[in-house]
Every structure is written in structure tokens, then in C-alpha cells.
Design a protein around this motif. Structure first.
Motif, PDB file in Angstrom:
ATOM      1  N   UNK A 243      -6.373  18.727 -14.730  1.00 50.46           N
ATOM      2  CA  UNK A 243      -7.083  18.582 -13.461  1.00 50.46           C
ATOM      3  C   UNK A 243      -6.560  17.406 -12.638  1.00 50.46           C
ATOM      4  N   UNK A 244      -5.241  17.224 -12.578  1.00 46.76           N
ATOM      5  CA  UNK A 244      -4.671  16.072 -11.891  1.00 46.76           C
ATOM      6  C   UNK A 244      -4.651  16.277 -10.385  1.00 46.76           C
ATOM      7  N   UNK A 245      -5.077  15.271  -9.646  1.00 49.61           N
ATOM      8  CA  UNK A 245      -5.028  15.317  -8.195  1.00 49.61           C
ATOM      9  C   UNK A 245      -3.574  15.299  -7.749  1.00 49.61           C
ATOM     10  N   UNK A 246      -3.241  16.137  -6.790  1.00 50.65           N
ATOM     11  CA  UNK A 246      -1.895  16.171  -6.239  1.00 50.65           C
ATOM     12  C   UNK A 246      -1.305  17.552  -6.242  1.00 50.65           C
ATOM     13  N   UNK A 247      -1.174  18.161  -7.426  1.00 49.63           N
ATOM     14  CA  UNK A 247      -0.696  19.539  -7.484  1.00 49.63           C
ATOM     15  C   UNK A 247      -1.862  20.484  -7.198  1.00 49.63           C
TER      16      UNK A 247
ATOM     17  N   UNK B  34      -5.016  10.056  -0.763  1.00 44.22           N
ATOM     18  CA  UNK B  34      -5.106   8.933  -1.712  1.00 44.22           C
ATOM     19  C   UNK B  34      -4.484   7.688  -1.093  1.00 44.22           C
ATOM     20  N   UNK B  35      -5.099   6.544  -1.365  1.00 41.43           N
ATOM     21  CA  UNK B  35      -4.582   5.246  -0.943  1.00 41.43           C
ATOM     22  C   UNK B  35      -4.576   4.317  -2.148  1.00 41.43           C
TER      23      UNK B  35
ATOM     24  N   UNK C 177      -7.223   2.026  -6.387  1.00 38.97           N
ATOM     25  CA  UNK C 177      -7.029   3.300  -5.720  1.00 38.97           C
ATOM     26  C   UNK C 177      -8.322   3.956  -5.290  1.00 38.97           C
ATOM     27  N   UNK C 178      -8.270   4.665  -4.159  1.00 42.49           N
ATOM     28  CA  UNK C 178      -9.355   5.524  -3.686  1.00 42.49           C
ATOM     29  C   UNK C 178      -8.749   6.884  -3.383  1.00 42.49           C
ATOM     30  N   UNK C 179      -9.364   7.960  -3.926  1.00 44.32           N
ATOM     31  CA  UNK C 179      -8.837   9.311  -3.759  1.00 44.32           C
ATOM     32  C   UNK C 179      -9.966  10.279  -3.437  1.00 44.32           C
ATOM     33  N   UNK C 180      -9.654  11.267  -2.594  1.00 40.86           N
ATOM     34  CA  UNK C 180     -10.648  12.285  -2.256  1.00 40.86           C
ATOM     35  C   UNK C 180      -9.931  13.621  -2.107  1.00 40.86           C
ATOM     36  N   UNK C 181     -10.451  14.651  -2.784  1.00 39.73           N
ATOM     37  CA  UNK C 181      -9.858  15.979  -2.722  1.00 39.73           C
ATOM     38  C   UNK C 181     -10.895  17.040  -2.433  1.00 39.73           C
ATOM     39  N   UNK C 182     -10.452  18.143  -1.800  1.00 38.33           N
ATOM     40  CA  UNK C 182     -11.322  19.248  -1.429  1.00 38.33           C
ATOM     41  C   UNK C 182     -10.706  20.555  -1.914  1.00 38.33           C
ATOM     42  N   UNK C 183     -11.533  21.433  -2.530  1.00 41.18           N
ATOM     43  CA  UNK C 183     -11.062  22.734  -2.998  1.00 41.18           C
ATOM     44  C   UNK C 183      -9.928  22.575  -3.984  1.00 41.18           C
ATOM     45  N   UNK C 184      -8.827  23.346  -3.829  1.00 41.07           N
ATOM     46  CA  UNK C 184      -7.694  23.193  -4.751  1.00 41.07           C
ATOM     47  C   UNK C 184      -7.036  21.813  -4.650  1.00 41.07           C
ATOM     48  N   UNK C 185      -7.377  21.039  -3.623  1.00 39.99           N
ATOM     49  CA  UNK C 185      -6.880  19.675  -3.517  1.00 39.99           C
ATOM     50  C   UNK C 185      -7.488  18.724  -4.528  1.00 39.99           C
ATOM     51  N   UNK C 186      -8.534  19.153  -5.240  1.00 39.90           N
ATOM     52  CA  UNK C 186      -9.101  18.350  -6.319  1.00 39.90           C
ATOM     53  C   UNK C 186      -8.232  18.368  -7.571  1.00 39.90           C
ATOM     54  N   UNK C 187      -7.341  19.369  -7.662  1.00 41.00           N
ATOM     55  CA  UNK C 187      -6.545  19.558  -8.874  1.00 41.00           C
ATOM     56  C   UNK C 187      -7.262  20.327  -9.961  1.00 41.00           C
ATOM     57  N   UNK C 188      -8.555  20.600  -9.788  1.00 42.23           N
ATOM     58  CA  UNK C 188      -9.346  21.286 -10.816  1.00 42.23           C
ATOM     59  C   UNK C 188      -8.813  22.711 -11.009  1.00 42.23           C
ATOM     60  N   UNK C 189      -8.598  23.076 -12.280  1.00 43.24           N
ATOM     61  CA  UNK C 189      -8.050  24.394 -12.582  1.00 43.24           C
ATOM     62  C   UNK C 189      -6.555  24.468 -12.390  1.00 43.24           C
TER      63      UNK C 189
ATOM     64  N   UNK D  28       0.844  -1.196   0.000  1.00 42.23           N
ATOM     65  CA  UNK D  28       0.000   0.000   0.000  1.00 42.23           C
ATOM     66  C   UNK D  28       0.877   1.242   0.000  1.00 42.23           C
ATOM     67  N   UNK D  29       0.494   2.220  -0.830  1.00 42.97           N
ATOM     68  CA  UNK D  29       1.071   3.560  -0.818  1.00 42.97           C
ATOM     69  C   UNK D  29      -0.011   4.538  -0.382  1.00 42.97           C
ATOM     70  N   UNK D  30       0.374   5.537   0.427  1.00 42.14           N
ATOM     71  CA  UNK D  30      -0.547   6.586   0.853  1.00 42.14           C
ATOM     72  C   UNK D  30       0.074   7.945   0.567  1.00 42.14           C
ATOM     73  N   UNK D  31      -0.755   8.900   0.116  1.00 41.89           N
ATOM     74  CA  UNK D  31      -0.268  10.246  -0.186  1.00 41.89           C
ATOM     75  C   UNK D  31      -1.267  11.277   0.333  1.00 41.89           C
ATOM     76  N   UNK D  32      -0.760  12.230   1.106  1.00 42.53           N
ATOM     77  CA  UNK D  32      -1.593  13.311   1.644  1.00 42.53           C
ATOM     78  C   UNK D  32      -1.015  14.641   1.196  1.00 42.53           C
ATOM     79  N   UNK D  33      -1.873  15.522   0.704  1.00 44.48           N
ATOM     80  CA  UNK D  33      -1.463  16.840   0.238  1.00 44.48           C
ATOM     81  C   UNK D  33      -2.210  17.912   1.020  1.00 44.48           C
TER      82      UNK D  33
END
Length: 423
Positions: A269-273, A236-237, A252-264, A215-220
Motif C-alpha cells: 500500500x505504498x503511496x506513489x504508485x 507529498x512534501x 513529511x506530510x502526504x495526502x492521497x485520494x482514491x488510487x493515489x493512496x496506494x491502497x491495493x 524541501x522535496x515535493x512530489x505530485x502524482x
């Protein structure tokens, strides 16, 4: 020399420097360093004549890429050990360029710096981990069929990688500065705001959870710097199962909020940046996917993808993208394959209208370096057929690089040739 010629020469100078650099680096021996990169290019035509057409719903989706890429892209460069300390710490520098054109000809594509960073590898106080600073690609695994980097932490910053001593996995931490510009008032010339954000990434990877599975986990965590802007985050997990019919499966399961969605954000629209910091906490993205690549025999391989992504906001409502696809490959000889790819996508509309539907089918005879799914280079010929419903017509026309050539039609065909290689 005329001014026109002088301007043309200056515009061509960055490309000439880049090509010279690449040519020189390509001949460097392994003892001196390593040259790596990626290239895709091709050309084709559509049933509506003119340029090759690509079939895509645009928006929050990604397209199935075999025989369905209407662009040209190169990235490549050089990695070299710059020095080595007496205690064995290796100081390594990397410099890459890239060039992109939304068409079949690189033409006046502008080369840009893609990577420029230095690492210190094997630091004892990091339990063998690495420290780095600069601009780099960072933790960006992808679903190859969709060219979807389901998480992408690229950027300019610094951090620590694969630090041991924190349980069964390896720890990574990095801080980036995203969208590092100011907004200038066109009338007064004064700074009126900034889209800039500080992004912190925490990675815990390689945690064994079952036989051949980890398992890999990433938090932004994203902190906006502009006035009346919003912070955001994502978590993300990913579970990777190796040795599955000669391949591997990633869930994989991923959840983003606000700019954490990557939208814009900077690309796709990649999750992470960092996405746009104008997005508040009401904007969310949930993604669940399963990506399987198998190679049960030397000659036969297949990639499968199943994905669901739901985007929600108070202003735009809710839209869900679901997609299923497969790319079977059979090698008739060591260097000749038959490939096919079928993918179908559905996108619901926030206003409750008919869902957008698109199915794409490709057949591609291929010359390849070897029989394996990941063997490259590949030289392909292809025939691609796209079929969509009336509700998707505007989206297909809008996302087609050759323009709205299909009008009110709901199907089309494209043919062409393409190369893809990494090295």
C-alpha cells in the motif's frame, strides 16, 4: 531424460541464469561497470516452537524490522556505460534481478527482473538532466526501521530527471503504465475490463529553505483506463535537515485520494504508485511522520520514528495508525555493536471497538563492517519479544508468516540470526 526431470530443469533454468549473471557481474571491474545490490537472510525459532515468528498488526501498518523479519530477499545487478556521444552525453544501462521468499529459505523463490532501463545523462537541452526509458526503481526514500518506503514511484515508463533551469530546485517528470493487464471473463474468454492506469509523476527536489535544510515535493496524477474505474492523486512534501548531531532528520506530510493512496497497489500500500482503481474519491490517506537518525559520536547512533496515518472511506469508515520507535546502537569495538529496538503501534478500528496495540522489543549483538549506523554488512544474533492486547490477537496471528501459532496468547518471543548487507 524423464518429463519430470525435464520440467525440474526448466524451472531451475531462470535461477541458474540469474546466478551465473550475478557471479560474472560481481567480478567486473569499476572500469567496466558497477555491481550493486541488497541481501537479507536469516533463520530463527519462536517460543511456540517451529519457525521464527514476526510481530506485526498487518493491514495499513508496517512492522519494526530489527530481529523481526521472517523473510529472505535479494536484489542486485549491473550498471554499465553503454556508449558516450562526442558531445559528452553518457548512455548508461542497468539490469537487476530480485528474489523473495516469505520464509527463512530462498528455496524455489522465483527470480524476476527488477530493473531494466537505459539513461541518457548530461543532456544539454535538459540543463545537464537525464532522460530514461524502461523498468526501474524511482524516487523511493524510506524509513529504515519500518522498511517503509513512504513514497515509491517504481514502475515501467520513461521521463526526465534533475532538470535544471527551473528555480532553486531540480525538476523531474515521468509517466508510467501501472497494472498493465486485462481482466478476462472465465466463461467467454473475452476481455471484460482492465485495472490499468496511466500515472504521471512530477518531482521538484533539493529546494534550499534554511541552513543545511531542503524541501522535496512530489505530485502524482493517476488516470484509470478501465470501465467504471476511478482516477486519483497524491501530493507529498518532505523537509530534510542535514548535519543534525552527525545525522539527518526528515519530516513529511502526504495526502492521497482514491488510487493515489496506494491502497491495493503492487506492494505494501505504498503511496506513489497506482493503487486499486476501484477506489473512489471517498477513499483518502493522510500521513505525517518525522524520522531522525543521529550519530553524535563514532560509537553511538540512534534512529527515531514518530508517525501518524489516517485512512478514511465511506464503506470502511476511519482507521488511524500511530507509532513511536527507536533503535539505539553502540559500537564496543570497530566491528562489534550492541543494538536494541523498541517500537509501539496503535490502530483504531472503524467500528469503534478497542484499538489494536502491539509493542516489540529486540536486543541484537552484531558484527559489523564499521561503527556507523549505516555500516553494512551486519551479522546479527537477536532475541525479540512481542506484547499485544486482546483486540490485536487476531491481527498478530493473521500477519505471522508461520501461521496463527499464538492462539489466544498476547505475548511471544523469537530468537535467531540474520545478515543484512547492501553493496
Amino acid at each position: 531424460m524423464t518429463k519430470a526431470v525435464s520440467r525440474a530443469a526448466l524451472k531451475a533454468l531462470p535461477l541458474a541464469i540469474s546466478l551465473t549473471l550475478s557471479a560474472g557481474l560481481a567480478h567486473a571491474s569499476d572500469a567496466e561497470g558497477e555491481f550493486h545490490g541488497y541481501l537479507r537472510a536469516g533463520v530463527g525459532s519462536s517460543s511456540e516452537k517451529g519457525p521464527q515468528s514476526c510481530y506485526d498488526l498487518g493491514g495499513n501498518t508496517m512492522k519494526y524490522r530489527l530481529g523481526n523479519e521472517c523473510d529472505s530477499y535479494f536484489e542486485g545487478g549491473y550498471t554499465k556505460e553503454l556508449a558516450k556521444s562526442d558531445n559528452g552525453v553518457s548512455w548508461v544501462g542497468t539490469l537487476w534481478i530480485d528474489a523473495y521468499k516469505n520464509g527463512s529459505d530462498f528455496g524455489n523463490a522465483k527470480p524476476e527482473i527488477a530493473k531494466a532501463y537505459v539513461e541518457a545523462k548530461g543532456l544539454d537541452f535538459l540543463n545537464g538532466g537525464t532522460a530514461w526509458i524502461g523498468k526501474r526503481y524511482y524516487f523511493r526514500p524510506d524509513i529504515h526501521m519500518l522498511d517503509l518506503q513512504y513514497i515509491n514511484l517504481n514502475g515501467t515508463g520513461g521521463g526526465f530527471d534533475k532538470v535544471g533551469g527551473f528555480g532553486p530546485g531540480k525538476l523531474g517528470y515521468a509517466v508510467f503504465k501501472d497494472n498493465d493487464t486485462n481482466e478476462i471473463d472465465a466463461t467467454t474468454g473475452k476481455v471484460k475490463n482492465t485495472p490499468a492506469a496511466v500515472r504521471q509523476n512530477f518531482i521538484y527536489e533539493g529546494v534550499p529553505v534554511n541552513e543545511n535544510g531542503s524541501v522535496d515535493m512530489a505530485f502524482t496524477l493517476i488516470s484509470a483506463q478501465g470501465d467504471n474505474r476511478h482516477n486519483g492523486w497524491q501530493f507529498s512534501v518532505f523537509h530534510k535537515q542535514d548535519k543534525v548531531f552527525g545525522g539527518a532528520n526528515t519530516f513529511g506530510i502526504q495526502y492521497g485520494v482514491g488510487p493515489g493512496t496506494g491502497i491495493g497497489g503492487p506492494c505494501c500500500d505504498r503511496i506513489g504508485s497506482s493503487g486499486s482503481t476501484t477506489l473512489g474519491s471517498d477513499v483518502t490517506r493522510l500521513r505525517i511522520f518525522d524520522n531522525l537518525v543521529i550519530q553524535p559520536t563514532a560509537q553511538f547512533s540512534t534512529e527515531f520514528i514518530a508517525l501518524m496515518q489516517r485512512d478514511k472511506s465511506d464503506a470502511q469508515g476511519s482507521s488511524t495508525w500511530t507509532t513511536l520507535g527507536a533503535r539505539p546502537v553502540y559500537a564496543l569495538t570497530k566491528n562489534f555493536k550492541l543494538q536494541a529496538e523498541i517500537g509501539t503501534s496503535r490502530v483504531t478500528q472503524p467500528n469503534g471497538g478497542d484499538a489494536l496495540r502491539l509493542t516489540k522489543l529486540t536486543f541484537a549483538p552484531t558484527l559489523s563492517m564499521g561503527e556507523g549506523y549505516w555500516s553494512r554488512p551486519e551479522l546479527r544474533a537477536f532475541v525479540t519479544y512481542g506484547k499485544w492486547n486482546d483486540a490485536a490477537t487476531a491481527a498478530v496471528n493473521a500477519s505471522n508468516n508461520s501461521g496463527p501459532v499464538y492462539g489466544s496468547k498476547t505475548s511471544g518471543t523469537s530468537v535467531g540470526i540474520q545478515l543484512e548487507t547492501w553493496f
